[in-house]
Design a protein around this motif. Structure first.
Motif, PDB file in Angstrom:
ATOM      1  N   SER A 126      25.459   9.879  48.790  1.00  0.00           N
ATOM      2  CA  SER A 126      25.548  11.348  48.796  1.00  0.00           C
ATOM      3  C   SER A 126      24.454  11.961  49.665  1.00  0.00           C
ATOM      4  O   SER A 126      24.702  12.901  50.427  1.00  0.00           O
ATOM      5  CB  SER A 126      25.410  11.891  47.363  1.00  0.00           C
ATOM      6  OG  SER A 126      26.379  11.335  46.512  1.00  0.00           O
ATOM      7  N   VAL A 127      23.256  11.419  49.533  1.00  0.00           N
ATOM      8  CA  VAL A 127      22.133  11.945  50.332  1.00  0.00           C
ATOM      9  C   VAL A 127      22.415  11.736  51.821  1.00  0.00           C
ATOM     10  O   VAL A 127      22.198  12.640  52.647  1.00  0.00           O
ATOM     11  CB  VAL A 127      20.809  11.263  49.932  1.00  0.00           C
ATOM     12  CG1 VAL A 127      19.681  11.734  50.825  1.00  0.00           C
ATOM     13  CG2 VAL A 127      20.478  11.533  48.469  1.00  0.00           C
ATOM     14  N   ILE A 129      25.252  11.543  53.252  1.00  0.00           N
ATOM     15  CA  ILE A 129      26.289  12.499  53.669  1.00  0.00           C
ATOM     16  C   ILE A 129      25.658  13.866  53.951  1.00  0.00           C
ATOM     17  O   ILE A 129      25.952  14.513  54.957  1.00  0.00           O
ATOM     18  CB  ILE A 129      27.390  12.618  52.587  1.00  0.00           C
ATOM     19  CG1 ILE A 129      28.203  11.323  52.540  1.00  0.00           C
ATOM     20  CG2 ILE A 129      28.290  13.811  52.835  1.00  0.00           C
ATOM     21  CD1 ILE A 129      29.128  11.213  51.331  1.00  0.00           C
ATOM     22  N   GLY A 130      24.765  14.287  53.065  1.00  0.00           N
ATOM     23  CA  GLY A 130      24.068  15.565  53.289  1.00  0.00           C
ATOM     24  C   GLY A 130      23.297  15.552  54.593  1.00  0.00           C
ATOM     25  O   GLY A 130      23.317  16.517  55.357  1.00  0.00           O
ATOM     26  N   ALA A 131      22.626  14.440  54.854  1.00  0.00           N
ATOM     27  CA  ALA A 131      21.861  14.317  56.099  1.00  0.00           C
ATOM     28  C   ALA A 131      22.792  14.325  57.311  1.00  0.00           C
ATOM     29  O   ALA A 131      22.466  14.881  58.367  1.00  0.00           O
ATOM     30  CB  ALA A 131      21.035  13.041  56.071  1.00  0.00           C
ATOM     31  N   ILE A 133      25.710  15.863  57.446  1.00  0.00           N
ATOM     32  CA  ILE A 133      26.165  17.257  57.631  1.00  0.00           C
ATOM     33  C   ILE A 133      25.072  18.060  58.323  1.00  0.00           C
ATOM     34  O   ILE A 133      25.342  18.865  59.220  1.00  0.00           O
ATOM     35  CB  ILE A 133      26.549  17.899  56.276  1.00  0.00           C
ATOM     36  CG1 ILE A 133      27.733  17.167  55.654  1.00  0.00           C
ATOM     37  CG2 ILE A 133      26.890  19.376  56.459  1.00  0.00           C
ATOM     38  CD1 ILE A 133      28.049  17.609  54.223  1.00  0.00           C
ATOM     39  N   ALA A 134      23.825  17.822  57.911  1.00  0.00           N
ATOM     40  CA  ALA A 134      22.700  18.530  58.539  1.00  0.00           C
ATOM     41  C   ALA A 134      22.688  18.250  60.038  1.00  0.00           C
ATOM     42  O   ALA A 134      22.483  19.160  60.852  1.00  0.00           O
ATOM     43  CB  ALA A 134      21.381  18.114  57.892  1.00  0.00           C
ATOM     44  N   ALA A 161      31.303  10.422  46.420  1.00  0.00           N
ATOM     45  CA  ALA A 161      30.811  10.546  47.795  1.00  0.00           C
ATOM     46  C   ALA A 161      31.833   9.986  48.786  1.00  0.00           C
ATOM     47  O   ALA A 161      32.052  10.564  49.858  1.00  0.00           O
ATOM     48  CB  ALA A 161      29.472   9.824  47.932  1.00  0.00           C
TER      49      ALA A 161
ATOM     50  N   ASN B  63      27.438  14.216  43.246  1.00  0.00           N
ATOM     51  CA  ASN B  63      27.530  14.133  44.704  1.00  0.00           C
ATOM     52  C   ASN B  63      26.932  15.380  45.346  1.00  0.00           C
ATOM     53  O   ASN B  63      26.221  15.298  46.353  1.00  0.00           O
ATOM     54  CB  ASN B  63      28.999  13.972  45.109  1.00  0.00           C
ATOM     55  CG  ASN B  63      29.182  13.647  46.569  1.00  0.00           C
ATOM     56  OD1 ASN B  63      28.386  12.912  47.160  1.00  0.00           O
ATOM     57  ND2 ASN B  63      30.232  14.175  47.167  1.00  0.00           N
ATOM     58  N   GLY B  66      23.153  15.185  45.586  1.00  0.00           N
ATOM     59  CA  GLY B  66      22.735  14.274  46.654  1.00  0.00           C
ATOM     60  C   GLY B  66      22.919  14.894  48.030  1.00  0.00           C
ATOM     61  O   GLY B  66      22.034  14.812  48.884  1.00  0.00           O
ATOM     62  N   ILE B  67      24.054  15.527  48.242  1.00  0.00           N
ATOM     63  CA  ILE B  67      24.322  16.161  49.538  1.00  0.00           C
ATOM     64  C   ILE B  67      23.293  17.265  49.793  1.00  0.00           C
ATOM     65  O   ILE B  67      22.758  17.399  50.897  1.00  0.00           O
ATOM     66  CB  ILE B  67      25.759  16.722  49.592  1.00  0.00           C
ATOM     67  CG1 ILE B  67      26.769  15.572  49.547  1.00  0.00           C
ATOM     68  CG2 ILE B  67      25.982  17.557  50.849  1.00  0.00           C
ATOM     69  CD1 ILE B  67      28.216  16.024  49.396  1.00  0.00           C
TER      70      ILE B  67
END
Lengths: 281, 319
Positions: A126-127, A129-131, A133-134, A161, B63, B66-67
């Motif tokens: 998940s992290v 994925i966030g990175a 998107i960033a 995720a 999720n 985390g995102i």
């Protein structure tokens, strides 16, 4: 042309580091660390576009790596140090009081190379994925990489995720699964089988690749291929077959070295199979 | 002392939504995430105006956290929104590891907090969220009182560099705080000066404390009213200076007695100024279905309960 011999030399030293770190700390997770040594060496010495002396948390315009199965911190720390993120001598502080090398990785102690804490499983994807998107929002074309364990895929958040990344076309992300088939309590198939893992990721909408995590030619070929597949509106996962404990004969073929450090005698036996190639810490 | 006048009645969540939209215009680093509750969180306008900076995660709160952490690592200011229940207990470990311990600049926008969520019942009402979040190292905990204060708190939350838990609610309540005073995280607000008792109120209970003030005045009891919108870090200076003067305290919050504002104030007093304290908060139990007003009544979160607590604490002081 990559010098495979050079990578093998580094990987042997990294395996020595793992044995010595867990032995010195009298704790830690040597099994999965040994199994992922070749992957980490290939990733950090050949694949990632990074700038170790000038580490930043945001890592804009460079590739990012997130380790979701944080318990294999020994291999990550060794490779980070050998790649120039922090002094190699610091590896001796692993799991000791006042160290930046915590049992599980964290940015809280400001260790260069680590951006988000991991250890409690299932969260790194998940992290990442966030990175990813960033990076898209910043029009930054560099990539995000992540590694998860296979036992870790029993965590539900992984599949939240996985569903999200495909639905939202996160195509600047290359996830690798350490598919060693073992977890603390035994074989993954016995604890809670993952079933047809290839079909699972495929049906979630990911590009699925497979590779032998102990063959540098194959690792490099597959990782480069994965890079070429980015930007095609699909996330990419590589199922990487590895052997827990790889490189130390008595640590292979069993799950027992997942979270057990070698004692004095075992460490000696292990090190006798791993010649010092780059100098010990 | 702050002037206040009831201008209208609004829900605090709309204060959040309006501020988020404005933040979206002012700061391109602000992004928003939601787990299938965009309407309830009042995030539609942000989503409509900034579609690339709005991330609909679906029903997957873990999720989402985390995102949000990954986005924060990339330099963004993510507001992750859901009901307070699904944004605390459900994802405590995710918040702990990748937000608080990793010290990522993630903002947890928690709507429908407390018993005033109402008819959905105890599965959705969370009365322990302040306790959970103030236990977490690195976490700021804010519980604004009305629309205006929520609006200002949202801006302050965005400006703060680090994890913030911003708690607001569903029901329409009096809107009375001033927008001309700056909202400062960690600084309480003195609403009424008094000498007999300090009433420390947060969230929806501030209005009830102010209602109690009028009635107490008629009873010749002069209460000092402090609004603590930031439960962590607590405004120690303001609270201690008031209690030095009044020698007793009543806390009022829409939360369990365990773990909430009352706990925080009691700990402070026990360490620095041990004087009588009474708690207007919910006992150790779960809620149930009902209208917000019915529930506040049944579980003792009322103006009358504050008055009773004041009488009791003053009696203890004089004993």
């Amino acid at each position: 042309m990559t010098n495979i011999k050079e990578l093998e030399k580094i990987a042997t030293q990294v395996r020595r580091d793992i044995i010595r770190m867990t032995h010195l700390a009298k704790s830690g997770h040597p099994g999965g660390s040994l199994g992922c040594a070749d992957y980490f060496v290939a990733l950090y010495f050949e694949i990632l576009n990074i700038n170790p002396p000038h580490f930043t948390l945001t890592g804009q315009n460079e590739d990012l790596f997130f380790l979701s199965n944080g318990h294999i911190s020994p291999v990550w720390y060794s490779v980070l140090a050998r790649r120039g993120y922090f002094p190699i001598s610091e590896l001796s502080t692993f799991r000791k009081l006042n160290s930046r090398l915590q049992g599980h990785p964290t940015p809280a102690e400001h260790l260069p190379g680590v951006r988000v804490a991991s250890g409690s499983l299932g969260q790194g994807l998940s992290v990442a994925i966030g990175a990813a998107i960033a990076k898209k929002l910043h029009n930054d074309r560099s990539l995000v990489y992540a590694l998860t364990g296979d036992g870790e895929l029993q965590e539900g958040q992984i599949w939240e995720a996985a569903m999200f990344a495909a639905a939202k076309k996160i195509d600047n992300l290359i996830v690798t699964v350490d598919y060693n088939g073992k977890q603390i309590d035994g074989p993954v198939d016995e604890v809670c089988s993952l079933g047809n893992l290839y079909a699972k990721w495929d049906s979630f909408g990911w590009i699925v690749l497979e590779m032998n995590g102990h063959d540098f030619q194959e690792i490099l070929h597959t990782m480069h291929h994965a890079k070429q597949l980015t930007g095609k509106e699909k996330p990419i996962v590589i199922l990487m077959k590895t052997e827990m404990g790889k490189g130390v004969d008595f640590m292979m073929g069993t799950h027992k070295w997942h979270g057990t450090p070698p004692n004095d005698e075992q460490a000696q036996r292990a090190l006798s199979q791993l010649p010092e190639t780059l100098g010990d810490f | 002392m702050k002037k206040y006048i009831v201008t209208d009645k609004k829900d605090t969540r709309s204060g959040f939504g309006a501020a988020l939209l404005e933040l979206g215009k002012q700061n391109e680093a602000v992004v928003a995430l939601c787990a299938d509750l965009t309407g309830s969180l009042k995030m539609e306008e942000f989503a409509k105006n900034f579609p690339t900076r709005f991330i609909q995660v679906g029903i997957a709160e873990a999720n989402m956290i985390g995102i949000a952490a990954g986005l924060a690592n990339g330099g963004f200011i993510p507001f992750a929104g859901s009901f307070a229940n699904f944004l605390t207990g459900r994802v405590y470990d995710q918040i702990r590891q990748v937000v608080a311990y990793s010290n990522k600049n993630v903002k947890l926008a928690a709507s429908h907090a407390g018993i005033t969520l109402g008819e959905d019942g105890a599965t959705h009402q969370i009365m322990e969220d302040i306790g959970l979040m103030r236990m977490m190292p690195n976490m700021i905990v804010i519980n604004p009182a009305d629309y205006n204060q929520t609006y200002l708190a949202t801006f302050a939350t965005a400006a703060w560099n680090g994890p913030v838990y911003l708690r607001f609610g569903r029901p329409v309540v009096p809107n009375f705080t001033s927008t001309s005073e700056p909202f400062v995280i960690g600084k309480g607000i003195l609403f009424e000066e008094g000498t007999d008792v300090t009433i420390i109120a947060t969230g929806h209970m501030l209005w009830k404390a102010l209602e109690a003030w009028d009635i107490l005045k008629e009873m010749n009891i002069h209460a000092e009213i402090i609004n603590i919108h930031t439960i962590k870090p607590l405004d120690i200076k303001l609270i201690l200076s008031s209690v030095q003067k009044t020698k007793c305290v009543v806390t009022a919050e829409e939360h369990l007695k365990n773990g909430g504002l009352g706990d925080a104030v009691a700990q402070l007093l026990a360490e620095h100024l041990p004087l009588p304290i009474e708690f207007v908060a919910m006992d150790d139990c779960f809620g149930e279905s009902g209208t917000p007003d019915e529930l506040m009544q049944k579980y003792g979160l009322t103006t009358e309960a504050i008055i009773k607590a004041v009488q009791k604490v003053i009696a203890r002081k004089n004993y």
